[in-house]
Structure formats: C-alpha cells, structure tokens
Design an enzyme around this catalytic site. Sequence first.
Site, mmCIF file in Angstrom:
data_model
loop_
_atom_site.group_PDB
_atom_site.id
_atom_site.type_symbol
_atom_site.label_atom_id
_atom_site.label_comp_id
_atom_site.label_asym_id
_atom_site.label_seq_id
_atom_site.Cartn_x
_atom_site.Cartn_y
_atom_site.Cartn_z
ATOM 1 C CE LYS A 293 -3.897 1.995 2.622
ATOM 2 N NZ LYS A 293 -4.763 1.817 3.815
ATOM 3 C CB SER B 26 -8.131 3.642 2.841
ATOM 4 O OG SER B 26 -7.255 3.076 3.798
ATOM 5 C CB SER C 137 -8.260 0.813 5.786
ATOM 6 O OG SER C 137 -9.023 1.978 5.659
HETATM 7 N N1 GLN Z 1 -13.013 4.226 6.490
HETATM 8 C C1 GLN Z 1 -12.336 4.717 7.658
HETATM 9 C C2 GLN Z 1 -11.956 6.169 7.460
HETATM 10 O O1 GLN Z 1 -12.300 6.690 6.480
HETATM 11 C C3 GLN Z 1 -11.157 3.848 7.970
HETATM 12 C C4 GLN Z 1 -9.955 4.153 7.180
HETATM 13 C C5 GLN Z 1 -8.775 3.304 7.552
HETATM 14 O O2 GLN Z 1 -8.888 2.273 8.228
HETATM 15 N N2 GLN Z 1 -7.614 3.751 7.141
HETATM 16 O O3 GLN Z 1 -11.347 6.782 8.277
#
Ligand code: GLN
Length: 486
Positions: free
Chosen positions: A78, A153, A177
């Site tokens: 990532k 994400s 994420s």
């Molecule tokens: N969807 C969550 C956010 O927007 C989690 C994102 C993540 O785990 N990086 O913050």
Amino acid sequence: MKLHELTIEQAGILLKNREISSMELTRAILARIDAVDGQVGAYLTVDAEGALAQAQAADLRLADGESTPLTGIPLGIKDLICTHGLRTTCASKILENFIPPYDATVVARLKKAGVVIVGKLNMDEFAMGSTTEHSGFQVTRNPWNLDRIPGGSSGGSAAAVAADMCLGALGSDTGGSIRQPASHCGVVGVKPTYGRVSRYGLVAFASSLDQIGPLGKSVVDCAMMLDGIAGHDPQDATSIPEPVPTFAHIATDGLTDVVVGIPKAYSAAKGLDPQVGAAVERAIKTIGSLGARCVEVALPHTDHAVAAYYVIAPSEASSNLARYDGVKYGFRDKTQTDLLQMYRSTRSKGFGAEVQRRIILGTYALSAGYYDAYYGKASQIRTLIQNDFKKVFATCDAILSPVAPTPAYPIGETLDDPLAMYLSDVFTLSANLAGIPGISVPCGFSDDGLPIGLQIMARHFNEPMLFKIARQFEQAATLTNKKPSL
Ligand code: GLN
C-alpha cells in the site's frame, strides 16, 4: 494452474523445490498487471526493474538453500508504507513525487526475507475513506464487478490480490481499511493487535489506531505474511515487546474447545443488507458445526463507535498532517511569495476534499473550548468500548460479525454523502478503538456475485485464535477458490 494464480503457500513449495523460479513467477505477475490493471487500476507504481532484480537475488538464495518461506514471493505494498528509493505518495498530490530515503520496518523485514516488491498500491488519500475513490490519482475498480468500489482505504491492495496481480499485499487498518476491502474483494485481510506490527515508516493517519497488516488469497498466506512483518521494533514506541508465535503454524485441532460470541444487536443493525446477514448467519452455523460453542454477547457501546472514531481519527489526522506545509518535502505552491499564503495554497492544492474535511473536523474538535466536549467525550466512549470487549472476552474466545453492512456498492454512490460512507464502517471501527485483532474471511456471495466477508475478532495478541477459526471455516466453506472473471 497459471503462475499468477498461485497462493504464497503453493508458490513457496514450488520455489523451494526449484520447480519454478522467482524470475518466472515475477514475470508472470508483471504480465498479469499489464493484462488487467488497465481495467482495475490497483497500482500507482509498478517497479518492474526493481522486482526483477529482487527476483534474481531471491533465486540465488533459493539455490543456496538460504531461503525463508517468503523468499521469491511477489508482493504489493500500500502506497503509504515507505519504500527506500521507490515513490510513496499516500495517493496524495502533496506527496506525488516523494521518494523515501528509508524503508519502513515492515518493508526492511520483507526485503531481508527475500520478498519481491512489485509496486505500490492505490488507496484513499492518506487512508481516509472506505472506497478508494478518494485517491488523488485514480479510481480502483472491484475485480468482481468493475462498476463497484473495491472498498477502502486499502482498495488497491485488495483488488490486486483478488485479480492475481500479486500473491499478497500489505495494507493498513485504522478503522477497517484492511478488513473491509478484503471483504468486498473476496480475499482474506488481517488487522493485527495494535502494537504487534511496527508502524515505523507507515505514514501516520491516526497514530493510536493505525496498524499494518496483510491481505492474501488464503488464511495461511496472511499468517505467513504476518510472520514476515510482526514483532517488536525499538523504532516504534508503541510497538509491544510481546513474544511472537509462528502464525503459519495454525492449530488444526478442531474447534470443540472454542467459544464464539455472537453480538445479537449486530444482526439488527440499521442498514444491514439481508444477504450479508444471511451469509454471516450461515457462517456462524458452519463454525458451530465444526464444534465451536456459540453464545450471545452484548457490545452495548458499539452504537457510539462511529461517532467516537470520527472525532478521534480526524483529531489525530489534523495533528499528523500539519507537517505537510510545503517547507521540508512534498508539493509546494511556488507561485506564492508570502509564507502564510504559501502554506494555505500548498495545502489547498495538495490535499483532496476528503482530507481537507478531516483536517477541519479534527482541528475543530481539538480547539480550545471544544476539546472536552468532543475529543474528551470520544476518548471516554473509547474506554467504554474497550471495557465492553474486556467483559465479552471473559466469556468467549472470539466474536463473529459482518465486516461491512452491504456488499460493494456502485462507484460514486457515497461521493456526495460522506456520512453514509462513515456509517458503513460500523462493524470494523470498534476493533481499532479497542486495539484488538480482527480478520475478514470470505463467507459467501450476494445474488449478483459480489463477495461477502465474515469478521472474527479476538483478545489482544490472540491472532492465533483468528487464524485457527478462519482456517477451519475457510476449508469447510471452500469459497476462496472462486475467481473474478477479468
Ligand atoms: N473508512 C475509515 C476512514 O475513512 C477507515 C480508514 C482506515 O482504516 N484507514 O477513516
């Protein structure tokens, strides 16, 4: 079987027996990326030259009998995990040309193990989002249905694994994420216990929640990758000096000694798609039929997890992202001559809308006069959620729940409705707030062929319990062999 379709476990055996070379495997992965990534959009950077050089080195190690279980295995990373000399953008214009001068600890460990790093994977900018549409560069599409989000994400990581463009990948999980995109793309994803994996070299979003973890085609593959990255690191003050078991030695002694907790309120949660509910119900039955005893448990403060998380995470983000001011590194708006104007313009042009929204929310929540009402209250809720889990884990070994309330939805659906996107994190945020480990394992498909994941959570440092339940469920359910048609 085609080389790119191999699991890490399968490829590891073939490499060790010298039936294939890492060079052949890496070439097959690069060819696969060429063939399908135009449709999927998972990679932001492909490092073909670097990957082939690493593959060649891995083949020498394999020939010398000095390999590890990951030697010669092509993985994707990532794009918020620093890779020495390889562009790391966080999918943000503000870091578009940032080339890290060092490796994150996880990358250094993987390189030492002889892994082949194929490239860097797309994500929501700075990991803020659940759809990967909030990338500053490109949308990633779900390999099972190109009109759908891959989740986020770590959407690039999940899509690349699902589409066989790497054998496994690293993602990061601050509020779901890793688990949520794994669920949407039909792969396995693990959020380790907070402190299990070093965050050194992980670009910070919300430091008290962020954790790096693997996404793979099988439970064993994820355990193997976790073996490659876990363990104490003096460079990360929150990394915990706990003994690290060999995760890939997954217990196969059945589930008769296991008690699983089912949070009943979850199945009544608002917005839970009936097909997701039914798939999770079936999974619970299967796990029961493997011998586990199911008990009902209560996690009464889950209802407040979304509100607490969306104060705590933006607050930490507003502080962490203050460093992107155009001075030391990253994008600078050079048309400005006044310092304050330069800061303002650099940050307005460099950050996308979702990141700006988080910075504004977080700065507000932390501001004098509001701190107690927002950040203070959210921290209290966090403690209540932690206490809920403590109580529940006195009566069971693991908790089973959905990962996401719905299968992957159409691209664009929540673009103008951030609250709807935030609410879809309801099942994953609590594990981050409590610091406990969680896994997403495929448990079914919707009527229109979209994958659905089952979440398993366990006590701090009890990843072996996750692997044990998930592995036996995976074998009983035989879902991980199905492939998207691209
Ligand atoms: N969807 C969550 C956010 O927007 C989690 C994102 C993540 O785990 N990086 O913050």
